[in-house]
Structure formats: C-alpha cells, structure tokens
Design a protein around this motif. Sequence first.
Motif, short mmCIF file in Angstrom:
data_model
loop_
_atom_site.label_atom_id
_atom_site.label_comp_id
_atom_site.label_asym_id
_atom_site.label_seq_id
_atom_site.Cartn_x
_atom_site.Cartn_y
_atom_site.Cartn_z
N SER A 44 1.03 -1.02 -0.18
CA SER A 44 0.20 0.13 -0.06
C SER A 44 1.08 1.28 0.42
CB SER A 44 -0.36 0.34 1.29
OG SER A 44 -0.39 -0.04 2.76
N MET A 45 2.07 1.22 0.12
CA MET A 45 3.04 2.24 0.07
C MET A 45 3.64 2.77 -1.39
SD MET A 45 5.28 1.92 3.47
CE MET A 45 6.28 3.93 3.50
N GLU A 46 3.26 4.00 -1.81
CA GLU A 46 4.36 4.55 -2.97
C GLU A 46 5.21 5.40 -2.72
OE1 GLU A 46 0.67 6.83 -4.37
OE2 GLU A 46 -0.99 4.83 -4.41
N ALA A 47 6.15 5.10 -3.73
CA ALA A 47 7.45 5.62 -3.47
C ALA A 47 7.52 6.68 -4.43
CB ALA A 47 8.74 5.20 -4.03
N LYS A 48 6.61 7.85 -3.32
CA LYS A 48 6.50 9.57 -4.08
C LYS A 48 7.31 10.03 -3.94
CE LYS A 48 2.07 8.37 -5.95
NZ LYS A 48 0.79 9.12 -6.29
N GLY A 49 7.52 11.59 -4.26
CA GLY A 49 9.36 12.44 -3.53
C GLY A 49 10.20 11.56 -2.63
N MET A 50 10.85 10.77 -2.97
CA MET A 50 11.88 10.23 -2.68
C MET A 50 13.10 10.46 -3.44
SD MET A 50 10.36 6.96 -0.45
CE MET A 50 9.01 6.97 0.82
N GLY A 51 12.66 11.23 -4.72
CA GLY A 51 13.79 10.53 -5.75
C GLY A 51 14.12 9.72 -6.71
N ARG A 52 14.54 10.04 -7.64
CA ARG A 52 14.61 9.02 -9.40
C ARG A 52 15.35 7.52 -8.24
NH1 ARG A 52 17.19 10.59 -14.65
NH2 ARG A 52 19.12 10.86 -13.23
N THR A 53 16.46 8.01 -7.72
CA THR A 53 17.38 6.83 -7.40
C THR A 53 17.05 5.74 -5.88
OG1 THR A 53 18.83 8.22 -7.72
CG2 THR A 53 19.25 5.67 -6.07
N THR A 54 16.10 6.59 -5.25
CA THR A 54 15.53 5.93 -4.51
C THR A 54 14.51 4.77 -4.38
OG1 THR A 54 16.21 7.16 -2.53
CG2 THR A 54 14.01 6.30 -1.78
N ASN A 55 13.47 5.74 -5.52
CA ASN A 55 12.47 4.84 -6.12
C ASN A 55 12.62 3.73 -6.97
OD1 ASN A 55 10.04 7.17 -4.59
ND2 ASN A 55 11.11 8.21 -7.07
N THR A 56 13.54 3.88 -7.72
CA THR A 56 14.49 2.56 -8.53
C THR A 56 14.70 1.59 -7.62
OG1 THR A 56 14.83 4.50 -10.07
CG2 THR A 56 16.07 2.07 -10.59
N ARG A 57 15.46 2.49 -6.89
CA ARG A 57 16.25 0.79 -5.80
C ARG A 57 14.66 0.35 -5.04
NH1 ARG A 57 20.91 3.69 -1.96
NH2 ARG A 57 20.73 0.87 -0.72
N LEU A 58 13.77 0.97 -4.71
CA LEU A 58 12.68 0.50 -3.92
C LEU A 58 11.56 -0.82 -5.05
CD1 LEU A 58 10.95 3.29 -2.30
CD2 LEU A 58 12.00 1.13 -0.86
N SER A 59 11.85 -0.44 -5.98
CA SER A 59 11.05 -1.06 -7.48
C SER A 59 11.89 -2.88 -7.49
CB SER A 59 11.18 -0.54 -8.09
OG SER A 59 11.71 0.40 -8.79
N GLN A 60 12.98 -1.82 -7.14
CA GLN A 60 14.12 -3.22 -7.91
C GLN A 60 14.38 -4.31 -6.99
OE1 GLN A 60 15.17 -4.14 -10.94
NE2 GLN A 60 14.04 -2.50 -11.95
N THR A 61 13.74 -4.05 -5.52
CA THR A 61 13.80 -4.87 -4.05
C THR A 61 12.83 -5.95 -4.65
OG1 THR A 61 12.61 -3.94 -2.62
CG2 THR A 61 13.96 -3.71 -2.86
N VAL A 62 13.28 -7.12 -3.66
CA VAL A 62 13.05 -8.71 -3.81
C VAL A 62 11.62 -8.65 -2.92
CG1 VAL A 62 14.42 -9.94 -5.20
CG2 VAL A 62 14.97 -9.43 -2.75
N ARG A 63 11.43 -8.01 -2.50
CA ARG A 63 10.47 -8.13 -1.07
C ARG A 63 9.26 -9.32 -1.44
NH1 ARG A 63 11.05 -2.22 -0.67
NH2 ARG A 63 11.95 -1.37 1.64
N GLY A 64 8.56 -9.10 -2.94
CA GLY A 64 7.90 -10.32 -2.77
C GLY A 64 8.01 -11.80 -2.70
N GLN A 65 9.58 -11.93 -3.37
CA GLN A 65 9.86 -13.24 -3.58
C GLN A 65 10.12 -13.78 -1.54
OE1 GLN A 65 12.62 -14.12 -6.54
NE2 GLN A 65 11.97 -12.79 -7.27
N ILE A 66 10.85 -12.99 -0.51
CA ILE A 66 11.04 -12.87 0.43
C ILE A 66 9.67 -13.21 0.89
CG2 ILE A 66 12.12 -12.09 2.60
CD1 ILE A 66 13.99 -9.93 0.36
N ALA A 67 9.20 -12.70 0.79
CA ALA A 67 7.32 -12.87 2.35
C ALA A 67 6.98 -14.30 1.64
CB ALA A 67 6.92 -12.26 1.44
N ASP A 68 7.42 -14.72 0.13
CA ASP A 68 6.62 -16.20 -0.26
C ASP A 68 7.13 -16.85 0.38
OD1 ASP A 68 5.74 -14.85 -1.29
OD2 ASP A 68 5.76 -14.68 -3.38
N ARG A 69 8.84 -17.12 0.30
CA ARG A 69 9.51 -18.01 0.20
C ARG A 69 9.29 -17.67 2.03
NH1 ARG A 69 9.95 -17.02 -4.37
NH2 ARG A 69 11.55 -17.41 -5.60
N MET A 70 9.18 -17.04 3.39
CA MET A 70 9.37 -16.79 3.96
C MET A 70 7.89 -17.61 5.03
SD MET A 70 9.71 -13.16 6.77
CE MET A 70 10.54 -13.16 5.63
#
Length: 411
Positions: free
Chosen positions: A158-184
């Motif tokens: 539900s969180m949106e990466a807005k107003g954090m800069g292009r670099t931070t938004n890209t790093r947030l979108s490239q993380t593997v949080r969904g895969q970690i949650a499924d493996r967990m």
Amino acid sequence: MLHLPTLRLAGGKVRADLAYTHAVPKTSRTGHTVALGVDWGLNTLLSAGTARLHGDGQITARGHGAQFRAAGVLARQHRLRRLSEYLHAKADQYQRLIGDTTRHSLTGRHEVLREEIRQVCDRRSNLNDALAWAAARWTVDQAIAAQATVIYLENLRSMEAKGMGRTTNTRLSQTVRGQIADRMRHLAAEVGIAVVTVPPRNTSRHCPRCLTPLRHRKAPDRPTAPGWKWAVCPDRAGCGWQGDRDHGAWQRIAARGLAHQAKTVTDRATGQMAIRTVVDKLETQAVITPTADTSRADRTKTGPIRRRSTRPTPRRRRAPSPIGPCGPAGQRPEGHAPTGRRMLPRAAHRHQGVTTISTPTPRLRPGGPPSGRHRPRGAALGAGFHLHAHATPPQWAQPTPEAMSCMGSLG
C-alpha cells in the motif's frame, strides 16, 4: 503423500517431476504470546526482533534485535540493473537503425546484443532468487531460536514511493520483497509458524514506547554516513528512548501485531494472513514497556584487596628429578628435552622390535674402562620419536619384573 509425476523436456531428455506433500503443524491466527517483528530497509534489508505479550496486557521486547545485511548482494544487483538498462537502450537504438530492412549490417550485432541481455536477465533472476531464500531462511531461523509462533511482517504493497527521488524510487522497485515474503511463508509453514502482514503506517515515525513522533538524525557512531538512521524521542522526561530507527520499527510492528491479533483475517484465495486495518483503541495498547536493565553483579570493593603473589610461574614439574637408576635403563628427563641436537640419527631399518632403542654410546673415563651407563641418543625407529623415548615391553614379550628388582624406570 506422493502425487502423479509431471513430464517435461530438458536438454533432449524426458524428466519426471515427482511432487509430494507431508503433514506440518497447523498455524493459528490468534493466541500468540511471542512474536517476531520484521521491518524492511534499503541498505539493511531486514531488521527483526522478538516481543512478548504478558498476561496483564503489557508487551516487552526480548533482546536488542538483529539485522540481515546484504549490501554486497544489493550492490551487485544494482550494477546488473544499470548494465541491463544500458544494453536495452543500445538494442533499441539498433532496432531503430535497422527498421524494416531484412538484410542490414547491424542485424548480427543486434542478435548478439539480445543474447547478452538474456544472459544478464538470467543472472539477475538467479541473484534475486538466492537472496530471497537466504533472507527468508534467516528470518525463520530467528523465529525458531526465539520460540516465536508468529512472524509479523510489514506490508509495503500500500506504500507509494513518491517524493523520494529517482534513485530511491528505483531501488524500492527493484527489491525482492515479494519473493522474500513468499519464501518466508513456505519455510515458516513447515515448522508451524504463522506469517501475518500488518499495516506499515507510522512504524518508523512514532516512538515504540510512547507513540510520540520521533526526531531523526545521524547516528552518533557514524556521523559522516549519509541518511538519518538514528531516532530520538523528544519526550525526555517521560520516555527518552533513542536508537536505530530500524530497531524501533520492528518493535512497533511486533507490538501492533500482538495488540491487533484478534483482527487477523485469512484470504480464502491465497490462504495468506493479514491485519488490514489499525484500530485506534488497540493502537494505544501497542507500546513496548521498558524492562529493568539487568547488569552484572556489584563489584564494589568492600574490603582490602588480596595481594597477589610475586612468585614466578611454577615449573612444569614440581617434583625433583630422580637420582640415577641402578640398572641399564635411561634417566627420565625433567621437563622438555634439550634442544641442542636439531636432527635425530637415521633409523637403521623399519623392521625392529617394540623395545628397540638406539645403540648405547660408551663414555671414556680418564684412566679407566668405558662406562657401561646407557645414554640414549635417539630412537632408531624414525626421526619422529623423542630423544629419550623408551617403549615399555608388552606382557607377551617379557615378564613383569619383580617389585624389588633393580631395573630402573621404564616409563
């Protein structure tokens, strides 16, 4: 329980994937007293700690928590991402130059570039999969070690990466949080631990003890590091908590999950458990109660200090050396063997008896016959023996001497 196999082609061969299921402990939505709170981060991928719900409704933190750092893997992932973006841009330029031409000079280069893009994508996929399994395994191991029955995970959908800069938004979108949650969820289900997602609202903003908005600043031990990793509660009189903001976040997540566990629902389609809303009345109870600091025993001096002895370290052997034996046996050495002789004499041959020692060297007496006293110069069985080593004869080779016989020491 074995299931029907699935046939597939792999490398020109037909392979059968045989699946099976086994019974696991059933997870529960409510009734948890020990929970593991997990918070997401950028440089620190995961921060986790354990909280306990007591019978009177108080929630206390157990320990100071732990962190799963994957800075090297994430840096590698970002390099591969930049390389992939560069290759895609170059491939798009080749495609614009080729256009609709069937036989173009850049067609071969374009095919090579597409193959390189595919290899980089495979490397990124393998790296993400390995990172997801490692992070999930670490989290479940933390829950098992703390004997926790539930893992409360921050839900970032539900969180949106807005107003954090292009670099931070890209790093947030490239993380593997969904895969970690499924493996967990997969690893936790094998040991009967429930994984519940909680809303992430104000988990890093409010104090875990008094719910006061925190003030963030640089860490005192790393004043030159970028970012605002340190959080300080402005209520110095009533609370005064300060610490890493990630540690405060996992405490807030664990306390919120334990306080709202009655609001846990299960999705019928996926079977995932989640706490979807935050109730203000329950949120006021989701605070960490500070415990008494346990310290070491009081070491205050109540009497005179015992004086330490100034004597040197005792010798290795406190008993004096024995007198010379009355028989042909050698004298037992005191302490270590002398280091004057560097190399041992060469062995005569390897087929000798168990009691064979070196040949005695006679010592000439002034004005008299040679002395018959045995002076061992090294065992003849090899260079690895002690200079004064003697083998005790076995019972089958020689009868045990009488107690009063003057044979000397055979030890």
